[in-house]
Write an enzyme that holds these catalytic residues in place. Sequence first.
Site, PDB file in Angstrom:
ATOM      1  N   GLU A  65      36.733 -51.174  45.064  1.00 37.36           N
ATOM      2  CA  GLU A  65      37.178 -52.000  43.924  1.00 37.36           C
ATOM      3  C   GLU A  65      37.737 -53.366  44.314  1.00 37.36           C
ATOM      4  O   GLU A  65      38.807 -53.759  43.833  1.00 37.36           O
ATOM      5  CB  GLU A  65      38.220 -51.208  43.111  1.00 37.36           C
ATOM      6  CG  GLU A  65      37.691 -49.876  42.623  1.00 37.36           C
ATOM      7  CD  GLU A  65      38.720 -49.009  41.910  1.00 37.36           C
ATOM      8  OE1 GLU A  65      39.866 -49.457  41.742  1.00 37.36           O
ATOM      9  OE2 GLU A  65      38.375 -47.883  41.524  1.00 37.36           O
ATOM     10  N   GLU A  85      31.168 -41.251  41.519  1.00 40.42           N
ATOM     11  CA  GLU A  85      32.290 -40.697  40.734  1.00 40.42           C
ATOM     12  C   GLU A  85      31.854 -40.444  39.296  1.00 40.42           C
ATOM     13  O   GLU A  85      32.551 -40.802  38.344  1.00 40.42           O
ATOM     14  CB  GLU A  85      33.486 -41.670  40.753  1.00 40.42           C
ATOM     15  CG  GLU A  85      33.961 -42.037  42.145  1.00 40.42           C
ATOM     16  CD  GLU A  85      35.204 -42.917  42.179  1.00 40.42           C
ATOM     17  OE1 GLU A  85      35.897 -43.027  41.156  1.00 40.42           O
ATOM     18  OE2 GLU A  85      35.466 -43.494  43.243  1.00 40.42           O
TER      19      GLU A  85
HETATM   20  O1  G3I Z   1      51.513 -38.195  44.515  1.00 49.82           O
HETATM   21  C1  G3I Z   1      52.067 -37.568  43.353  1.00 49.82           C
HETATM   22  C2  G3I Z   1      52.569 -36.222  43.723  1.00 49.82           C
HETATM   23  O2  G3I Z   1      53.601 -36.349  44.659  1.00 49.82           O
HETATM   24  C3  G3I Z   1      53.029 -35.487  42.466  1.00 49.82           C
HETATM   25  O3  G3I Z   1      53.333 -34.172  42.794  1.00 49.82           O
HETATM   26  C4  G3I Z   1      51.937 -35.503  41.397  1.00 49.82           C
HETATM   27  C5  G3I Z   1      52.420 -34.879  40.110  1.00 49.82           C
HETATM   28  O4  G3I Z   1      51.738 -35.407  39.004  1.00 49.82           O
HETATM   29  O5  G3I Z   1      51.558 -36.817  41.153  1.00 49.82           O
HETATM   30  C6  G3I Z   1      51.001 -37.379  42.301  1.00 49.82           C
HETATM   31  O6  G3I Z   1      50.338 -38.578  42.114  1.00 49.82           O
HETATM   32  C7  G3I Z   1      49.154 -38.525  41.353  1.00 49.82           C
HETATM   33  C8  G3I Z   1      47.930 -38.659  42.264  1.00 49.82           C
HETATM   34  O7  G3I Z   1      46.778 -38.757  41.464  1.00 49.82           O
HETATM   35  C9  G3I Z   1      47.792 -37.516  43.238  1.00 49.82           C
HETATM   36  O8  G3I Z   1      47.634 -36.329  42.540  1.00 49.82           O
HETATM   37  C10 G3I Z   1      49.224 -39.653  40.368  1.00 49.82           C
HETATM   38  O9  G3I Z   1      50.276 -39.418  39.462  1.00 49.82           O
HETATM   39  C11 G3I Z   1      47.919 -39.796  39.636  1.00 49.82           C
HETATM   40  O10 G3I Z   1      47.948 -40.972  38.865  1.00 49.82           O
HETATM   41  C12 G3I Z   1      46.784 -39.879  40.641  1.00 49.82           C
HETATM   42  O11 G3I Z   1      45.578 -40.070  39.908  1.00 49.82           O
HETATM   43  C13 G3I Z   1      44.416 -40.301  40.660  1.00 49.82           C
HETATM   44  C14 G3I Z   1      43.944 -41.722  40.457  1.00 49.82           C
HETATM   45  O12 G3I Z   1      42.721 -41.913  41.145  1.00 49.82           O
HETATM   46  C15 G3I Z   1      44.966 -42.729  40.946  1.00 49.82           C
HETATM   47  O13 G3I Z   1      44.413 -43.979  41.074  1.00 49.82           O
HETATM   48  C16 G3I Z   1      43.355 -39.341  40.153  1.00 49.82           C
HETATM   49  O14 G3I Z   1      43.743 -38.014  40.473  1.00 49.82           O
HETATM   50  C17 G3I Z   1      41.999 -39.655  40.771  1.00 49.82           C
HETATM   51  O15 G3I Z   1      40.993 -38.924  40.116  1.00 49.82           O
HETATM   52  C18 G3I Z   1      41.685 -41.133  40.603  1.00 49.82           C
HETATM   53  O16 G3I Z   1      40.471 -41.420  41.257  1.00 49.82           O
HETATM   54  C19 G3I Z   1      40.006 -42.763  41.133  1.00 49.82           C
HETATM   55  C20 G3I Z   1      39.198 -43.058  42.397  1.00 49.82           C
HETATM   56  O17 G3I Z   1      39.976 -42.837  43.536  1.00 49.82           O
HETATM   57  C21 G3I Z   1      38.681 -44.495  42.367  1.00 49.82           C
HETATM   58  N1  G3I Z   1      37.930 -44.756  41.151  1.00 49.82           N
HETATM   59  C22 G3I Z   1      38.629 -44.447  39.925  1.00 49.82           C
HETATM   60  C23 G3I Z   1      39.085 -42.996  39.928  1.00 49.82           C
HETATM   61  C24 G3I Z   1      39.704 -42.628  38.613  1.00 49.82           C
HETATM   62  O18 G3I Z   1      40.885 -43.344  38.387  1.00 49.82           O
END
Ligand code: G3I
Length: 341
Positions: free
Chosen positions: A151, A259
């Site tokens: 990105e 994705e």
């Molecule tokens: O790290 C914390 C963790 O400590 C805590 O226990 C947990 C509880 O909710 O939250 C954790 O962080 C989360 C993280 O995923 C790990 O699980 C974040 O809140 C959450 O926002 C994060 O979301 C991820 C997102 O990327 C963040 O940018 C999604 O799971 C993941 O599917 C998404 O993937 C991205 C690709 O990498 C790039 N392209 C877009 C795609 C969708 O956004």
Amino acid sequence: MNAIEAYGDKLYIGAAIPNFVFASWDKYSDLIMSNFNCYTCENEMKPEAILDEEKSRNTLPSSYKHAAVKFDACAPVVKTALTVGVKLRLHTLVWHSQTPDWFFTEDYTSGGAPVCREVMLCRMENYIKDVLAFFLEGYPDLIYAVDVVNEAFDRESGDENGVRRDKNMWYQTVGSDYYYQALLFAHKYAGHSTKLFYNDYSCMYKPDIILSNLKSAKKEGLLDGIGMQSHLSLTDNQELYFAAMDKFASEGYEIEVTELDVGVKDADHEKLERQGEYYQDLMDRIMSRRESGTNISAVTVWGLSDHLSWRRGEHALLFDENLNPKPAYYGFLRQYKKSEL
Ligand code: G3I
């Protein structure tokens, strides 16, 4: 018929898998093993999971140009992939998001002053080298593709060339060529059989800025392909999507759909059927391009089931919350038949 039977001899057919699934492997193993022959960590190979804040800070000043890394978060996927005998995509090395602020500062604290370009380039090189070496030396051939840069191009938050500038510590420390530098380092340290990718969302709306910014790196042989994330919605026009894919292919890039998910707002029975048709059209077009020689090597869906998807409430994936196949699944297999109306 499952996805391995439909596509396994032609494509990497993958899924992003959240880590907790490996702790409940018996519940998911049949679904995963019969449909997917490569896995991507949804979060556990991102810099925020790999960079070791405490160790980096505690070992200053020797760690000043070389932050510490750890790989415990991705141990379950590595172990499972080795047991099952499947490959992994490494997502992702250099990204403005899910990369902690402390990594960019003088004292490895999130409030610290940002380091200069020269220091950040050393940190970038060491990070890329360490991550690639961990897999290459410990598990040769396990990682078949790497999203080196994720990105980096965005018209709205980008500079005059569309390079993402806002809220991007890589840009703010290294500068506008940060993505090129990352590709240089990845090319230097990756194994010969590892494919190097630039990965992005909304590729259908910005193929030209992607191609123009990657031109030099491509010419110098620093990357193999473009990952089209493909977070789509029923309203997204597939003509535009495939026009972008064809453009990338005509410039000599290998293509991976990295994705895939297709969101449905206010889902009802009819919309879920339309989603099935949408997935089917998409896979028909991908496979017919492949058959006529377009270099499309993988299709990865971003998650297993609707309730595990990052797009909560959009019913974007192939299986429902009980892990039952939806019309989307049959469409994905190109076997969806619309019910009699
Ligand atoms: O790290 C914390 C963790 O400590 C805590 O226990 C947990 C509880 O909710 O939250 C954790 O962080 C989360 C993280 O995923 C790990 O699980 C974040 O809140 C959450 O926002 C994060 O979301 C991820 C997102 O990327 C963040 O940018 C999604 O799971 C993941 O599917 C998404 O993937 C991205 C690709 O990498 C790039 N392209 C877009 C795609 C969708 O956004």
